[in-house]
Design a protein around this motif. Structure first.
Motif, mmCIF file in Angstrom:
data_model
loop_
_atom_site.group_PDB
_atom_site.id
_atom_site.type_symbol
_atom_site.label_atom_id
_atom_site.label_comp_id
_atom_site.label_asym_id
_atom_site.label_seq_id
_atom_site.Cartn_x
_atom_site.Cartn_y
_atom_site.Cartn_z
ATOM 1 N N TRP A 64 -16.873 -2.256 32.475
ATOM 2 C CA TRP A 64 -15.588 -1.618 32.205
ATOM 3 C C TRP A 64 -15.781 -0.299 31.469
ATOM 4 N N LYS A 65 -14.973 0.673 31.857
ATOM 5 C CA LYS A 65 -14.940 1.956 31.168
ATOM 6 C C LYS A 65 -13.573 2.138 30.523
ATOM 7 N N LEU A 66 -13.528 3.016 29.533
ATOM 8 C CA LEU A 66 -12.256 3.285 28.856
ATOM 9 C C LEU A 66 -12.006 4.784 28.810
ATOM 10 N N PHE A 67 -10.847 5.199 29.265
ATOM 11 C CA PHE A 67 -10.505 6.614 29.249
ATOM 12 C C PHE A 67 -9.250 6.863 28.426
ATOM 13 N N ASP A 68 -9.201 8.049 27.798
ATOM 14 C CA ASP A 68 -7.952 8.518 27.215
ATOM 15 C C ASP A 68 -7.256 9.290 28.327
ATOM 16 N N ILE A 69 -6.404 8.592 29.044
ATOM 17 C CA ILE A 69 -5.888 9.136 30.301
ATOM 18 C C ILE A 69 -4.922 10.300 30.070
ATOM 19 N N GLU A 70 -4.405 10.429 28.865
ATOM 20 C CA GLU A 70 -3.528 11.580 28.597
ATOM 21 C C GLU A 70 -4.328 12.873 28.473
ATOM 22 N N ARG A 71 -5.476 12.752 27.837
ATOM 23 C CA ARG A 71 -6.297 13.957 27.667
ATOM 24 C C ARG A 71 -7.305 14.120 28.787
ATOM 25 N N ASP A 72 -7.589 13.048 29.471
ATOM 26 C CA ASP A 72 -8.692 13.049 30.441
ATOM 27 C C ASP A 72 -8.207 12.447 31.753
ATOM 28 N N LYS A 73 -7.289 13.155 32.393
ATOM 29 C CA LYS A 73 -6.701 12.552 33.600
ATOM 30 C C LYS A 73 -7.695 12.503 34.758
ATOM 31 N N GLU A 74 -8.812 13.187 34.597
ATOM 32 C CA GLU A 74 -9.848 13.120 35.648
ATOM 33 C C GLU A 74 -10.777 11.907 35.473
ATOM 34 N N GLU A 75 -10.551 11.145 34.398
ATOM 35 C CA GLU A 75 -11.352 9.934 34.144
ATOM 36 C C GLU A 75 -12.853 10.229 34.141
ATOM 37 N N LYS A 76 -13.216 11.165 33.301
ATOM 38 C CA LYS A 76 -14.613 11.604 33.217
ATOM 39 C C LYS A 76 -15.333 11.109 31.974
ATOM 40 N N HIS A 77 -14.606 10.936 30.877
ATOM 41 C CA HIS A 77 -15.263 10.682 29.597
ATOM 42 C C HIS A 77 -15.052 9.240 29.146
ATOM 43 N N ASP A 78 -16.031 8.426 29.398
ATOM 44 C CA ASP A 78 -15.958 6.995 29.068
ATOM 45 C C ASP A 78 -16.035 6.800 27.543
ATOM 46 N N LEU A 79 -15.021 6.156 26.991
ATOM 47 C CA LEU A 79 -14.965 5.934 25.548
ATOM 48 C C LEU A 79 -15.228 4.466 25.195
ATOM 49 N N ALA A 80 -15.772 3.728 26.141
ATOM 50 C CA ALA A 80 -15.958 2.287 25.934
ATOM 51 C C ALA A 80 -16.783 1.981 24.697
ATOM 52 N N GLU A 81 -17.801 2.769 24.453
ATOM 53 C CA GLU A 81 -18.645 2.483 23.298
ATOM 54 C C GLU A 81 -17.966 2.831 21.977
ATOM 55 N N GLU A 82 -17.043 3.781 22.046
ATOM 56 C CA GLU A 82 -16.369 4.183 20.810
ATOM 57 C C GLU A 82 -15.227 3.237 20.443
ATOM 58 N N TYR A 83 -14.596 2.634 21.432
ATOM 59 C CA TYR A 83 -13.449 1.748 21.162
ATOM 60 C C TYR A 83 -13.635 0.384 21.825
ATOM 61 N N PRO A 84 -14.692 -0.312 21.469
ATOM 62 C CA PRO A 84 -14.975 -1.589 22.153
ATOM 63 C C PRO A 84 -13.889 -2.637 21.938
ATOM 64 N N LEU A 85 -13.293 -2.684 20.749
ATOM 65 C CA LEU A 85 -12.256 -3.688 20.489
ATOM 66 C C LEU A 85 -11.024 -3.436 21.341
ATOM 67 N N MET A 86 -10.631 -2.153 21.432
ATOM 68 C CA MET A 86 -9.455 -1.814 22.245
ATOM 69 C C MET A 86 -9.712 -2.145 23.704
ATOM 70 N N LEU A 87 -10.913 -1.797 24.171
ATOM 71 C CA LEU A 87 -11.250 -2.101 25.563
ATOM 72 C C LEU A 87 -11.183 -3.608 25.807
ATOM 73 N N ARG A 88 -11.817 -4.376 24.930
ATOM 74 C CA ARG A 88 -11.846 -5.820 25.128
ATOM 75 C C ARG A 88 -10.435 -6.407 25.085
ATOM 76 N N ASP A 89 -9.639 -5.893 24.195
ATOM 77 C CA ASP A 89 -8.264 -6.378 24.068
ATOM 78 C C ASP A 89 -7.467 -6.133 25.349
ATOM 79 N N MET A 90 -7.612 -4.940 25.914
ATOM 80 C CA MET A 90 -6.860 -4.628 27.136
ATOM 81 C C MET A 90 -7.343 -5.455 28.323
ATOM 82 N N VAL A 91 -8.650 -5.622 28.398
ATOM 83 C CA VAL A 91 -9.190 -6.418 29.509
ATOM 84 C C VAL A 91 -8.731 -7.873 29.383
ATOM 85 N N ARG A 92 -8.725 -8.362 28.146
ATOM 86 C CA ARG A 92 -8.250 -9.738 27.952
ATOM 87 C C ARG A 92 -6.787 -9.877 28.342
#
Lengths: 480, 480, 480
Positions: free
Chosen positions: A413-441
């Protein structure tokens, strides 16, 4: 941002219900026109900044109405997206997550699901569908059985555009005693009766849209028109005169595609003209969008969004969208919060003063209060895309500025800040692992009551589904 | 060929509906008797040309009525064929494509499906079933709950024939505290109550058929009798006196089988006599046929048809058939177009003046107008046979003179001109590839909304089904 | 053994129906209290002979009422056992054979199944549920929608016991923007509204049980209270003062577990006191038992029964049980025949004078006539336990003194004389092969209409189910 002039009053009146008739002022239910393009790219309309394709009539609607920068359909391809539009449900909840079987069948979107057309019909609307159906070909799934007083078009998932070509092919096969003839070549119909068509299909559909609007003007009822162009879906077939509008496009496919879009836009102009000339334009809500992203193999362009039709990246299911309603919507207004095609069912229900059954499980939300207040309709809520493949699923979930995405069988899974990065280029998964896990759950929770598919597009798809023990959601929603 | 004397008038009157009572002439709803043999071979009745087995009573019916050379049941084995007869639906559409679980269960043909008996009961018929049920043993599936006023027989898929033998076995098991006793040895019942039987089973069923007919005569109602012999289904057990009729048959199995058929024929003679003596014969439609082809392992003969019970070749599901109705059907008439057991539901509905619900999805057609006109009832239509195996399916589809067949996991589709080549010997696939592909594609379309099986005959069958990702229709309907 | 004093009269009156109002004597419908422990061991209550844990209040109930030595729940773990208690159906028949998905979902026990609470509510009862729900978290599965006027507790499958700890954890996660927070840490609710809890959870539930009883006293209606403690289910968390009651227990887990049981027992004492002080005790039927056997990994003891929670050996689903009803049940009475938690639905229906729909497929039986007569309620009947694993199932079936058991994928069926050998030590399979085969076959018949699981506890469980072609009942019920 108060873009809706008097809607507050309207809504108040509608909400008041029994008290409504007591007010001196009569609030008319608006007409509703949904114009659906097929596989139209995010960047392929003037109002979204296309540099090569011109769409003067859509641009005019956009200029006089409201554009949406973050409008999502419920699925990145045709059939499920349309099933969602009609039912207000994610296709995964009603077994409609695959396209209907190729070359005909007796299955269709479950009849227990009430279509938006039926809901409007039951609330006094004169209803018509023109164009592509793709929601079931057997009698019980026919548009006339699902809430449309009028239907003109074809029941399958697409059609060839030039009658002089497909009519000949059809006649030849029939003469040989064959019956399972390519649906792209079968005759069009009007309320179940075959009709002769002698025009470029897009023009025929535009003409019938106009005819419906004219007929509706005489009924004394509000109307609902679902004008579902098959353009610019493949096959790439455009009129020379339409392609000639794009002398600067060199790529053959792109030029043809542009001509197909142009023909559709031309027809939309005629439709608006018919609304105006019949005095109905002012109180008609027109909603224009596409069933999914553009198909880049066939000349479409979804810039700046990533990928296209079929993908859970933005290019797959974010679509150009306009709402036009002179009486209620201010010109040159914009709505930059996420909205969903799934919101249209409850929004139209509100406009029609319809009471939804308490157990009606709609996956969208009435947009009207939000369009008026400018608040985000889906704050803190989740927007899903889920596309099954042979042995795994691509998945994405958006919440506020965050979008989690998993594409491919062995990717994480990758995580993007889709408001700032609508091209889905900058994966933030490592920076926000809890948020990513929460959304996937949360998406996993959502997935628990997904229905098994009611059909598959080809039998092989079903065999893979069963042999691979699909859906293998243990893999899809693994985060560690 | 006008084989129905006055049926046109009858039908006209029935169709006229409200006007019916105004006519001076009263048209009585006819009595209906379905006599179903079990695993009877195509060649094993006199009227179909048997050289060794004599069936004088059936031959008399045939001689006084109409014989059918191309009558098809809906499935090449018992349970699904009977489910189809009762519901008017292909068993694959209602999850009934396998025999019910061996040795009892709580499952049965879905109660949402209305049985032909229920339809007739609701339309004023006195209804009775005698013999083998095999459509569900739990209370909700009992004949008395599915439209039969009277039931005498056994609920399972077959029965031993000699009470002196099976009664002893049953008593012994019961004394040991055992309960799951072979259904072939359990007591027979009358409307849910155990009865004592002291005769050869076929004779008991004939006697009860006669009793029903006599009882019906006093009700003042039209009646429907479903007389489902288990003969000549295995086990091969015949009375000495019946076998003695066939001194020239040397093969032990064939001789026993012949005796079993003869006993059934004897009973049919008694039934006809009872109809006559109660003055009901003239307005009784008798339909005789078998649930599927003969089982060649147990003495049956399907000549000249290929293969037998269980096969999608003709020997599996084309059956001898007679209709006898003195008041309406001419003696010595023949019908050589294909008809289906699935046609009986709508045909009987027409005779009973029943209104079918618009959503009633029947897979057959009212035969009456065709019997009268002599036209083919299924011109340009498809007749299917589909039999699932552990990891593949045998399939066939007939349209007009063409029959496409696929038998075996790794075989390809063959095409026969079934009118000229009823033995299915001359494959024409290479000569008519387009026709073959077209028919296979149409069968594929038909297959799309087949239901998952509601049960399996043994658990292993279900395990294979699931482990092999069945139905693997991608393989079944591959033509290239 | 006539343990029910006047119940015969009561039942007679109830049965008399319309005549009931005409009698001078008014028979009040009794109040019904079900107290359900969670994972309580067979040996972990005083009245069942515990040597280390004291349960003075339960023992008092036992002493004044009736104890059951052979009470079976319908499943050896939580969710399915509770689904069975509520619906009166084996969980395998209603797709509820697995625990609900971990961490929340929109699925739940099918709404077509009527809960015992709904049945009682419809028959005039004031109904309340206190404690653990675990039967569905989405709105349509909420206790208030399934027949409970009042609900206080938590919707998930368990909860932490100390608010000072879980409240902090919850607040922190929420502050981080996370939403999928461990259900064991989420706030409790009252009728859908979050409530603040500041006590040890068991004490809070006892308090609310008392409050319900007091409220009920003022309604003029009979009441039904379902008090579902999560104690002594893990996590092992007890109050110091409760653990201090067991100075002689050295094992830390056992001591904590003992404290948890003691706290529950304390609360039961308070509940009984409240019933007494409101004058309701005399006509209240209290039924106490556990949802399944004790979990030996967390300090429970099921002696002398074999194995524990999760197993189809006796330790898995035979539970301590008491019925207390001063007006009807004699003190110091015992019932040593098998009874089932599945019997409670029809038993309560009888007490409430409820008419069950004819198609209501209940898997239990009204116990009242048997408690009165002392006869075995399930003579010659079968009692099942069936627990699915990844690629096989553990299974057991009891009939009279016999119990057949299969545990493990490659083991064969064993047969025990469960009356003489409650420890399941002496396999008699070789001595009574016919009896064993007969019972296994009967269980196979029972299995035929088991439903496919409606959900799985984790996705992996479902993937295994599908990939292994489960249920592989061909293996489960093979006896040769």
């Amino acid at each position: 941002m108060n873009v809706l002039r008097t809607l507050a009053a309207t809504l108040l009146s509608l909400a008041a219900g029994g008290a409504f008739a007591a007010t001196a002022e009569k609030i008319d239910k608006p007409n509703i026109v949904v114009i659906l393009a097929d596989d139209l790219g995010y960047a392929d309309v003037g109002f979204n900044g296309s540099k090569d394709i011109v769409t003067p009539n859509l641009d005019k609607l956009a200029n006089e109405g409201m554009t949406f920068s973050e409008a999502y359909t419920a699925h990145p391809f045709c059939g499920p997206s349309r099933a969602a539009l009609m039912t207000g449900r994610y296709p995964h909840k009603i077994g409609s997550q695959f396209n209907l079987p190729v070359r005909g069948s007796f299955v269709g979107v479950p009849t227990e699901e009430k279509f938006v057309s039926k809901m409007l019909q039951e609330n006094g609307y004169f209803t018509g569908a023109v164009g592509k159906w793709h929601l079931g070909e057997a009698p019980e799934y026919h548009p006339n059985r699902r809430g449309f007083d009028e239907f003109y078009g074809f029941l399958g998932g697409g059609h060839n555009y030039f009658p002089e070509q497909f009519n000949k092919f059809y006649a030849k096969q029939k003469a040989q005693g064959l019956t399972n003839i390519d649906p792209y070549a079968r005759p069009l119909e009007h309320n179940g009766k075959e009709v002769e068509v002698n025009e470029y299909i897009t023009d025929a559909l535009s003409r019938e849209g106009v005819a419906f609007v004219q007929k509706a003007a005489g009924t004394g009822k509000p109307f609902f028109l679902y004008l579902a162009y098959n353009a610019p879906h493949s096959p790439l077939q455009a009129k020379q005169e339409d392609m000639a509008k794009f002398p600067n496009i060199e790529n053959k496919d792109r030029k043809t595609y542009a001509g197909m879009v142009y023909a559709m836009d031309r027809g939309i102009g005629e439709l608006v003209e018919a609304l105006k000339s019949t005095g109905q334009l002012d109180n008609t809500l027109i909603v224009f969008f596409s069933d999914n992203g553009g198909d880049k193999r066939y000349g479409a362009n979804n810039d700046p969004l990533r990928a296209g039709k079929g993908s859970v990246f933005e290019g797959g299911f974010r679509t150009p969208m306009v709402m036009h309603w002179p009486k209620q919507i201010n010109a040159r207004s914009r709505f930059d919060h996420p909205v969903k095609a799934l919101d249209l069912f409850p929004t139209f229900a509100s406009l029609a003063g319809a009471e939804l059954e308490p157990d009606n499980k709609l996956d969208g939300k009435n947009l009207l209060p939000f369009l008026q207040s400018g608040e985000p309709p889906h704050k803190d809520e989740l927007i899903f895309a889920l596309r099954h493949r042979g042995s795994y699923s691509d998945a994405s979930v958006r919440r506020n500025q965050w979008k989690a995405v998993k594409v491919g069988e062995h990717s994480s899974w990758k995580l993007f800040d889709i408001e700032r990065d609508k091209e889905e280029k900058h994966d933030l998964a490592e920076e926000y692992p809890l948020m990513l896990r929460d959304m996937v759950r949360e998406m996993e929770v959502w997935s628990w009551d997904n229905a098994q598919p009611g059909w598959f597009h080809i039998h092989k798809e079903g065999v893979l589904w069963r042999q691979n023990g699909m859906p293998r959601f243990d893999k899809t929603f693994a985060t560690d």
